[in-house]
Design a protein around this motif. Sequence first.
Motif, PDB file in Angstrom:
ATOM      1  N   PRO A  52      29.487  84.374  30.558  1.00  0.00           N
ATOM      2  CA  PRO A  52      30.090  83.512  31.578  1.00  0.00           C
ATOM      3  C   PRO A  52      30.273  84.242  32.898  1.00  0.00           C
ATOM      4  N   THR A  53      30.567  83.485  33.924  1.00  0.00           N
ATOM      5  CA  THR A  53      30.984  84.057  35.203  1.00  0.00           C
ATOM      6  C   THR A  53      32.484  83.873  35.324  1.00  0.00           C
ATOM      7  N   VAL A  54      33.190  84.974  35.519  1.00  0.00           N
ATOM      8  CA  VAL A  54      34.647  84.936  35.617  1.00  0.00           C
ATOM      9  C   VAL A  54      35.067  85.741  36.841  1.00  0.00           C
ATOM     10  N   LEU A  55      35.793  85.089  37.740  1.00  0.00           N
ATOM     11  CA  LEU A  55      36.238  85.718  38.979  1.00  0.00           C
ATOM     12  C   LEU A  55      37.756  85.756  39.049  1.00  0.00           C
ATOM     13  N   ALA A  56      38.280  86.789  39.674  1.00  0.00           N
ATOM     14  CA  ALA A  56      39.707  86.881  39.969  1.00  0.00           C
ATOM     15  C   ALA A  56      39.904  86.551  41.439  1.00  0.00           C
ATOM     16  N   LEU A  57      40.962  85.819  41.734  1.00  0.00           N
ATOM     17  CA  LEU A  57      41.242  85.404  43.112  1.00  0.00           C
ATOM     18  C   LEU A  57      42.700  85.666  43.438  1.00  0.00           C
ATOM     19  N   ARG A 227      50.865  84.994  40.474  1.00  0.00           N
ATOM     20  CA  ARG A 227      50.261  86.260  40.887  1.00  0.00           C
ATOM     21  C   ARG A 227      48.792  86.139  41.264  1.00  0.00           C
ATOM     22  N   GLY A 228      48.152  85.055  40.888  1.00  0.00           N
ATOM     23  CA  GLY A 228      46.740  84.921  41.203  1.00  0.00           C
ATOM     24  C   GLY A 228      46.066  83.870  40.346  1.00  0.00           C
ATOM     25  N   HIS A 229      44.761  83.773  40.523  1.00  0.00           N
ATOM     26  CA  HIS A 229      43.974  82.748  39.848  1.00  0.00           C
ATOM     27  C   HIS A 229      42.750  83.374  39.190  1.00  0.00           C
ATOM     28  N   VAL A 230      42.351  82.784  38.074  1.00  0.00           N
ATOM     29  CA  VAL A 230      41.102  83.149  37.420  1.00  0.00           C
ATOM     30  C   VAL A 230      40.191  81.933  37.460  1.00  0.00           C
ATOM     31  N   LEU A 231      38.988  82.127  37.970  1.00  0.00           N
ATOM     32  CA  LEU A 231      37.987  81.063  38.071  1.00  0.00           C
ATOM     33  C   LEU A 231      36.855  81.376  37.100  1.00  0.00           C
ATOM     34  N   ALA A 232      36.518  80.429  36.254  1.00  0.00           N
ATOM     35  CA  ALA A 232      35.533  80.710  35.211  1.00  0.00           C
ATOM     36  C   ALA A 232      34.609  79.521  34.993  1.00  0.00           C
ATOM     37  N   ARG A 233      33.367  79.862  34.671  1.00  0.00           N
ATOM     38  CA  ARG A 233      32.412  78.843  34.247  1.00  0.00           C
ATOM     39  C   ARG A 233      31.532  79.448  33.167  1.00  0.00           C
ATOM     40  N   PRO A 234      31.090  78.626  32.204  1.00  0.00           N
ATOM     41  CA  PRO A 234      30.289  79.168  31.109  1.00  0.00           C
ATOM     42  C   PRO A 234      28.907  79.577  31.583  1.00  0.00           C
ATOM     43  N   ALA A 235      28.202  80.286  30.706  1.00  0.00           N
ATOM     44  CA  ALA A 235      26.817  80.637  31.001  1.00  0.00           C
ATOM     45  C   ALA A 235      26.010  79.362  31.196  1.00  0.00           C
ATOM     46  N   SER A 236      24.969  79.442  32.007  1.00  0.00           N
ATOM     47  CA  SER A 236      24.203  78.252  32.372  1.00  0.00           C
ATOM     48  C   SER A 236      23.579  77.542  31.193  1.00  0.00           C
ATOM     49  N   GLY A 237      23.371  78.265  30.098  1.00  0.00           N
ATOM     50  CA  GLY A 237      22.728  77.653  28.940  1.00  0.00           C
ATOM     51  C   GLY A 237      23.662  76.862  28.073  1.00  0.00           C
ATOM     52  N   ILE A 238      24.980  76.901  28.367  1.00  0.00           N
ATOM     53  CA  ILE A 238      25.959  76.201  27.531  1.00  0.00           C
ATOM     54  C   ILE A 238      26.190  74.801  28.048  1.00  0.00           C
TER      55      ILE A 238
END
Length: 238
Positions: A52-57, A227-238
Amino acid sequence: MNLLLPDLGTLSDVKTFVGRARKVDDGGAIRLVAQGQVLAMYACALHGAGGPTVLALRVLTLAEPVQVDATVPLAAMADRFARIDRLLAGARPTPRSVGRPIGLPVPPTTATNASWAGMAPPRSGWNVEGVVPFDLLRGAARTGIDEVAAGVPAGSGAAAVAKLRGIVWGRPLLEGAAGLPTGAAFAAETFGFLGRTASHVDLLAPPEEDVATLHSAGRWWRLSTTRGHVLARPASGI
């Protein structure tokens, strides 16, 4: 280009975010997006290797408005901090100096290894999906960290490590939230968005929150705390 931070406390906040991002990937990058007096700092917790793609903001307030959108190496930010520290060395802090704005130069070097920076999560259109207890997130993060550590023998190549991380952190975190990867728990814990554990609570401090709010927008998910946000999306194949 300078970001004018309101005070030393805000500078410390930026340093902390960059420091945690370097623990995830010392050779990584940070995306700085300033619009007006709002600064959004993005860092990558997970990306690629089929996972997955997981970002901290982390979002902060600036002392004066500016327009910036730059993705720069974390190491370059650390160099800027070192220069500021040298300038401040020997200066005795006073209430006035602690609250004085501080210029943070944006490094001129563009990071070339941050393909995640082009994946822009939506800024609006988020639907509230519920809440997730901190204890659940901490437990999922610890279980995943232990599984990755146990599943990577000494001498394993980077590709093998990345593949295992993609598998472990790509698993669903919650029932009924298809597409929300366990890697979101990893990012929330690693970037300090879950605060202190019960064993480190200050009895004199105000009670802390114990749940993160969960939001969705298309294929993106967001975990939010004060304290912040986590943004996530699954791998493109899911």
